[in-house]
Enzyme design. Sequence first.
Site, PDB file in Angstrom:
ATOM      1  N   ASP A   1       3.424 -13.471  49.680  1.00  0.00           N
ATOM      2  CA  ASP A   1       3.846 -12.085  49.858  1.00  0.00           C
ATOM      3  C   ASP A   1       5.087 -11.746  49.043  1.00  0.00           C
ATOM      4  OD1 ASP A   1       1.738 -11.850  51.581  1.00  0.00           O
ATOM      5  OD2 ASP A   1       2.893 -10.927  53.194  1.00  0.00           O
TER       6      ASP A   1
ATOM      7  N   ASN B   1      -2.395  -9.299  49.776  1.00  0.00           N
ATOM      8  CA  ASN B   1      -2.635  -8.840  51.151  1.00  0.00           C
ATOM      9  C   ASN B   1      -1.305  -8.620  51.861  1.00  0.00           C
ATOM     10  OD1 ASN B   1      -4.152  -8.048  53.336  1.00  0.00           O
ATOM     11  ND2 ASN B   1      -4.643 -10.112  54.023  1.00  0.00           N
TER      12      ASN B   1
ATOM     13  N   ASP C   1       3.761  -9.945  66.213  1.00  0.00           N
ATOM     14  CA  ASP C   1       3.267 -11.097  65.451  1.00  0.00           C
ATOM     15  C   ASP C   1       3.399 -12.390  66.245  1.00  0.00           C
ATOM     16  OD1 ASP C   1       2.470  -9.618  63.307  1.00  0.00           O
ATOM     17  OD2 ASP C   1       4.247 -10.003  62.105  1.00  0.00           O
TER      18      ASP C   1
ATOM     19  N   GLU D   1      -3.768  -8.769  58.845  1.00  0.00           N
ATOM     20  CA  GLU D   1      -4.511  -9.466  57.800  1.00  0.00           C
ATOM     21  C   GLU D   1      -5.994  -9.594  58.146  1.00  0.00           C
ATOM     22  OE1 GLU D   1      -0.271 -10.584  56.992  1.00  0.00           O
ATOM     23  OE2 GLU D   1      -1.495  -9.970  58.692  1.00  0.00           O
TER      24      GLU D   1
ATOM     25  N   HIS E   1      -2.729 -16.259  57.739  1.00  0.00           N
ATOM     26  CA  HIS E   1      -1.777 -17.346  57.924  1.00  0.00           C
ATOM     27  C   HIS E   1      -1.473 -17.616  59.394  1.00  0.00           C
ATOM     28  CE1 HIS E   1       1.746 -14.308  58.038  1.00  0.00           C
ATOM     29  NE2 HIS E   1       0.631 -13.608  57.946  1.00  0.00           N
ATOM     30  N   ARG E   2      -1.342 -16.561  60.186  1.00  0.00           N
ATOM     31  CA  ARG E   2      -0.939 -16.766  61.582  1.00  0.00           C
ATOM     32  C   ARG E   2      -2.070 -17.373  62.408  1.00  0.00           C
ATOM     33  NH1 ARG E   2       3.986 -15.451  61.362  1.00  0.00           N
ATOM     34  NH2 ARG E   2       4.732 -13.610  60.244  1.00  0.00           N
TER      35      ARG E   2
ATOM     36  N   LYS F   1       0.998 -17.521  52.641  1.00  0.00           N
ATOM     37  CA  LYS F   1       1.463 -16.128  52.750  1.00  0.00           C
ATOM     38  C   LYS F   1       2.897 -16.066  53.245  1.00  0.00           C
ATOM     39  CE  LYS F   1       0.211 -11.705  54.890  1.00  0.00           C
ATOM     40  NZ  LYS F   1       0.171 -10.897  53.669  1.00  0.00           N
TER      41      LYS F   1
END
Length: 672
Positions: free
Chosen positions: A52, A94, A328, A356, A400-401, A431
């Site tokens: 990012d 993204n 998040d 995402e 990623h998460r 990311k």
Amino acid sequence: MFDTAFLDLPPLVRARGTVRLPGSKSISNRVLLLAGLAEGTTAVHDLLDSDDTRVMLAALEQLGCGLRREGEVLHVSGLGGRLHTREARLFLGNAGTAMRPLTAALAVLAATQGGAFELSGVARMHERPIGDLVDALRALGCPVADLGQPGYPPLRVGDGALHALDTAQPIPVRGDVSSQFLTALLLALPLVSGQGPVVIEVVGELISKPYIEITLNLLARFGIHVQREGWQRFTIPQGSAYRTPGRIHVEGDASSASYFIALGAIAGTDAPVRIEGVGFDAIQGDIRFVEAAQAMGAQVSGGPGWLEVRRGAWPLKGITLDCNHIPDAAMTLAVMALYADGPTRLTNIASWRVKETDRIAAMATELRQLGATVTEGPDFIEVQPLHAWRAPLIHTYDDHRMAMCLSLAAFNPLAGASVPVRIADPKCVAKTFPDYFEALFSLVEPLPGAVPVIAVDGPTASGKGTLAAELAERLGYHLLDSGALYRAAALAARAAGVALGDGAGVARVAAAMALRFQGQQVWLDGRDISDELRLETTGAMASQVSVHPAVRQALHDVQLSFARVPGLVADGRDMGTVVFPGAALKVFLTASADERAERRYKQLISKGISANIDSLRADIRARDERDMNRSAAPLKPAEDAVLLDNSQLGIEESVQRCLGWWHERRPFGRLA
């Protein structure tokens, strides 16, 4: 970073140690844009290095910002609010933290200074809504054209002409889809505040308020002091102008801290997990994840820039929580819920659906893969404790998460189960946290005997080293080149003046070696011996010292230590019979002596080294005879080894056959 198709995590049982967090993504990209818009040069310390931030840096460079690295400090020379480039096509991957703010900033600059910019991203970015921000910009007077589906990227802002903007009236923007729309306007509108104050009014309830707090805090650092009335009205003072603070530090990512806070709560049994880079003084709202973890039973202490977490209540406590303040980080709670004593319900998370991926749907799907009972709704998810675990293939949706959260499911032995977890596309963590899995593995302890091992044995020149190295790279596993250990022992003995026939003497030298492997390089007592290890004469010396039982015993424990998370590929002559008799897959190569001699001959000639095929053939046969008839661990296949005659196979075909055997032995099935 693990750049593999998937990553298998063995069952894990406890964690301890220290992790240093990368810089916050939310802060990093805001700081980069602010520095890019400001007058002067800003020294940015502890900037996150991730996908990012790379797309934001690339965009700033295209727009004419000066970027200079000095060690780990990035110096950004800003535009001073003036366009240096009036046309550009920007690809933003993204990264919502790049797409939304750049869209707004370039829209107002293009309108007032004359420019035209196209902004696009990956396919998923083109599915993430931006219509509410576009509506606000158009109402302001900015030309914004849809280049695809209306309300979504890609977009073109500006048309090359000058346009007067209507900043006298309050600018409305919806706040109930994404706080990034408001952040984008807050970052862009100081650029057009010369004629009077600029007012933004939020329509509906503002979600993710802590991210707006970050934006306001950073704006103040760059000289913009926004006045706000609750969470509905924000006023940018007349004449606001960006000024560099000179230097700025990016604190560690609080969202990333959530995985390690959860790690301590789940598995910090004997000692705490220490997290450095973010603490109770953090400006990020996700630091309040600590409160949620404490409510579930975690023991947390901390101070400026650090936290320590260990297990308190066990099982964890099920909770019901409005997660608007930690959108998040709340994802991590969904996985912690698997270890709880009752259901956990997370509400007010509608924003998950426009991230995402659709994170509510994705999380529900993957938790069910583990065996969990999950209820999902438009803005909530409820997870029941899990008692009968399944070994899942976890899809990560290029998110990623998802990958980082669900890695915590590998601690299922603590819940009375014992299954591995396969994470698809682990590189998606790039990311925000490229080294996440390396950091995790540095803290964890596997269930005894759970680290998977592949043993590749065979005679000299059979290609076992090349095959093992390829398998290790494809699987993300550690590599043990046992031949290199014996070669290094022989070199060390020679350097110490010890005869190679003196088994006890060589064993003493071998046990005291300071040996370090790093990629293709090997250091012995601080000296690079990589080239010496590959010499034919060194191989012959290794064959001599390996016949001594004392030498083999001295190196045995060293070899066992290579079996570390996530797994090991070990090559040698007795990996499957002596060193790792419990290896999950044992491969024994059986190429003929003639074929091996021919391969070695071609290899040497290609390197410009003169060779004689007859001498090579005789040497290989002599070494085979010596290896097969030695008293200590003679060369032979393990009883349960798979025989692979690779005489007529290329390396890729050999690798694919071994991977096929490996997948048959794992509980996940093949990746689609």
